[in-house]
Design a protein around this motif. Sequence first.
Motif, PDB file in Angstrom:
ATOM      1  N   GLY A 196       0.785  -1.226   0.000  1.00 25.02           N
ATOM      2  CA  GLY A 196       0.000   0.000   0.000  1.00 25.02           C
ATOM      3  C   GLY A 196       0.818   1.278   0.000  1.00 25.02           C
ATOM      4  N   ILE A 197       2.148   1.186  -0.142  1.00 25.65           N
ATOM      5  CA  ILE A 197       3.028   2.353  -0.102  1.00 25.65           C
ATOM      6  C   ILE A 197       3.697   2.516  -1.465  1.00 25.65           C
ATOM      7  N   SER A 198       3.770   3.733  -1.959  1.00 24.40           N
ATOM      8  CA  SER A 198       4.443   4.014  -3.228  1.00 24.40           C
ATOM      9  C   SER A 198       5.827   4.586  -2.968  1.00 24.40           C
ATOM     10  N   PRO A 199       6.823   4.204  -3.775  1.00 21.72           N
ATOM     11  CA  PRO A 199       8.173   4.728  -3.577  1.00 21.72           C
ATOM     12  C   PRO A 199       8.278   6.186  -4.010  1.00 21.72           C
ATOM     13  N   LYS A 200       9.242   6.886  -3.420  1.00 21.35           N
ATOM     14  CA  LYS A 200       9.489   8.282  -3.760  1.00 21.35           C
ATOM     15  C   LYS A 200      10.923   8.514  -4.237  1.00 21.35           C
ATOM     16  N   CYS A 201      11.682   7.438  -4.345  1.00 22.03           N
ATOM     17  CA  CYS A 201      13.096   7.553  -4.705  1.00 22.03           C
ATOM     18  C   CYS A 201      13.284   8.134  -6.104  1.00 22.03           C
ATOM     19  N   ASP A 202      12.481   7.641  -7.050  1.00 23.06           N
ATOM     20  CA  ASP A 202      12.612   8.049  -8.440  1.00 23.06           C
ATOM     21  C   ASP A 202      11.212   8.267  -9.002  1.00 23.06           C
ATOM     22  N   PRO A 203      10.894   9.460  -9.480  1.00 19.42           N
ATOM     23  CA  PRO A 203       9.539   9.746  -9.940  1.00 19.42           C
ATOM     24  C   PRO A 203       9.093   8.894 -11.124  1.00 19.42           C
ATOM     25  N   GLY A 208       6.205 -10.933  10.808  1.00 22.49           N
ATOM     26  CA  GLY A 208       5.304  -9.864  10.389  1.00 22.49           C
ATOM     27  C   GLY A 208       4.544  -9.244  11.542  1.00 22.49           C
ATOM     28  N   ALA A 209       4.261 -10.040  12.546  1.00 31.44           N
ATOM     29  CA  ALA A 209       3.538  -9.518  13.711  1.00 31.44           C
ATOM     30  C   ALA A 209       4.389  -8.554  14.529  1.00 31.44           C
ATOM     31  N   ASP A 210       5.708  -8.576  14.316  1.00 29.96           N
ATOM     32  CA  ASP A 210       6.622  -7.716  15.078  1.00 29.96           C
ATOM     33  C   ASP A 210       6.969  -6.421  14.355  1.00 29.96           C
ATOM     34  N   MET A 211       6.492  -6.236  13.114  1.00 28.81           N
ATOM     35  CA  MET A 211       6.842  -5.038  12.358  1.00 28.81           C
ATOM     36  C   MET A 211       6.198  -3.803  12.970  1.00 28.81           C
ATOM     37  N   LEU A 212       7.011  -2.779  13.211  1.00 25.70           N
ATOM     38  CA  LEU A 212       6.527  -1.515  13.756  1.00 25.70           C
ATOM     39  C   LEU A 212       6.377  -0.447  12.677  1.00 25.70           C
ATOM     40  N   ALA A 213       7.313  -0.394  11.719  1.00 24.22           N
ATOM     41  CA  ALA A 213       7.267   0.678  10.717  1.00 24.22           C
ATOM     42  C   ALA A 213       8.112   0.298   9.513  1.00 24.22           C
ATOM     43  N   PHE A 214       7.742   0.858   8.369  1.00 26.18           N
ATOM     44  CA  PHE A 214       8.503   0.742   7.134  1.00 26.18           C
ATOM     45  C   PHE A 214       8.922   2.143   6.707  1.00 26.18           C
ATOM     46  N   SER A 215      10.125   2.281   6.158  1.00 27.19           N
ATOM     47  CA  SER A 215      10.546   3.596   5.682  1.00 27.19           C
ATOM     48  C   SER A 215      11.460   3.458   4.470  1.00 27.19           C
ATOM     49  N   GLU A 216      11.496   4.528   3.685  1.00 27.34           N
ATOM     50  CA  GLU A 216      12.387   4.636   2.528  1.00 27.34           C
ATOM     51  C   GLU A 216      13.295   5.831   2.766  1.00 27.34           C
ATOM     52  N   THR A 217      14.599   5.629   2.646  1.00 27.09           N
ATOM     53  CA  THR A 217      15.561   6.710   2.841  1.00 27.09           C
ATOM     54  C   THR A 217      15.832   7.377   1.497  1.00 27.09           C
ATOM     55  N   LEU A 218      15.499   8.655   1.382  1.00 29.86           N
ATOM     56  CA  LEU A 218      15.684   9.376   0.133  1.00 29.86           C
ATOM     57  C   LEU A 218      17.026  10.096   0.127  1.00 29.86           C
ATOM     58  N   HIS A 220      21.870  11.115  -7.233  1.00 23.50           N
ATOM     59  CA  HIS A 220      21.521   9.817  -6.676  1.00 23.50           C
ATOM     60  C   HIS A 220      22.763   8.939  -6.744  1.00 23.50           C
ATOM     61  N   TYR A 221      23.209   8.477  -5.580  1.00 23.75           N
ATOM     62  CA  TYR A 221      24.452   7.721  -5.533  1.00 23.75           C
ATOM     63  C   TYR A 221      24.250   6.269  -5.950  1.00 23.75           C
ATOM     64  N   SER A 222      22.996   5.859  -6.069  1.00 20.73           N
ATOM     65  CA  SER A 222      22.618   4.572  -6.624  1.00 20.73           C
ATOM     66  C   SER A 222      21.264   4.769  -7.274  1.00 20.73           C
ATOM     67  N   ASP A 223      20.896   3.849  -8.167  1.00 20.73           N
ATOM     68  CA  ASP A 223      19.568   3.939  -8.773  1.00 20.73           C
ATOM     69  C   ASP A 223      18.486   3.333  -7.878  1.00 20.73           C
ATOM     70  N   HIS A 224      18.861   2.951  -6.668  1.00 17.81           N
ATOM     71  CA  HIS A 224      17.916   2.474  -5.650  1.00 17.81           C
ATOM     72  C   HIS A 224      18.145   3.270  -4.375  1.00 17.81           C
ATOM     73  N   CYS A 225      17.087   3.497  -3.628  1.00 21.47           N
ATOM     74  CA  CYS A 225      17.195   4.089  -2.286  1.00 21.47           C
ATOM     75  C   CYS A 225      17.078   2.982  -1.245  1.00 21.47           C
ATOM     76  N   PRO A 226      17.699   3.143  -0.081  1.00 22.63           N
ATOM     77  CA  PRO A 226      17.535   2.137   0.969  1.00 22.63           C
ATOM     78  C   PRO A 226      16.095   2.071   1.456  1.00 22.63           C
ATOM     79  N   VAL A 227      15.634   0.868   1.755  1.00 21.97           N
ATOM     80  CA  VAL A 227      14.355   0.649   2.424  1.00 21.97           C
ATOM     81  C   VAL A 227      14.631  -0.069   3.730  1.00 21.97           C
TER      82      VAL A 227
END
Length: 300
Positions: free
Chosen positions: A247-254, A270-280, A287-294
């Motif tokens: 349900g989350i869309s990436p923001k690393c590359d438009p 999965g029951a222990d997951m607190l949060a998901f994040s993407e580092t921009l 962009h130092y890579s064509d992927h951002c860390p998740v």
Amino acid sequence: MNRIATALALTLTLAACTEPHTGPRPVTPAASPLKVASWNLEFLAEKDGVGCQPRTEADYRAMRRIADDLDADVIAFQEAENPAAAARVFDPSRYNIVMETREGSPSGTCGGENKTQTVFRQAVGFAIKKNIPFDRHAGVTSLMLGNAQLRSGIDITLRPSGRAPLRLLGIHLKSGCFSGSEAKACPTLQQQVPALEAWIDAAAADPDRFIVLGDWNRRLGLAGDSVWAEIDDGEPANADLRLADEGISPKCDPRYDSFIDHIVFDKRAGADMLAFSETLYPPDTKHYSDHCPVSVTLGG
């Protein structure tokens, strides 16, 4: 002192020693959240100016700062030439680096603006904080399909203090079959899926929680994705999987509106997951890579 006085003194002493504690009891601190990340480093080289993404010393310093700020307990990484290359990004005073042993057989030159550069090995690995004990298991070579150019999986079990063990499988699947089944690369990716599902099913039957993470090269979050449907079948029960970026869309590359880098939990983790994040990457910088860390944080 007579016998009566002696007995009375002893009784008072014992009472003082065994008087119940009426103040607040000390609380054992809960384990701090565990942060688990994935980052495709895009042809990370040991030396400056080589490979399909030639970099300068300043680029490597910037990537080291990103890794330091991410401050994950463990990072699954992809596309690193060797441990020396990975150590340019993940501070070796803070992290142990383990990588797949597959040698590969790179050949030829890069494409695009770097077509004069030579291709080198792209390998999968983990950077693990030095305060976290871990076991390394045999590499998941079934993902290679007998092809030295395809990446194996790297399989470890973390044993953090105060926490239950957590098994991690780092992967980098065949590129080019991001959705559907018609692209040229799809037959290869589709052959890797049963090998991956076999590992998932075996791990789901074992006692430890697990996560499969890395560059899946597949938009698992798309409605009706066939790869996700195949692996998320709930058989055995702990193979009822959770997609961290659901349900989350990436923001690393438009240009892209769906993740291909995924962190996938078994039912228990999965029951222990607190949060998901993407580092921009910082605004107005390259962009130092064509992927951002998740990354995800885990309680429990």
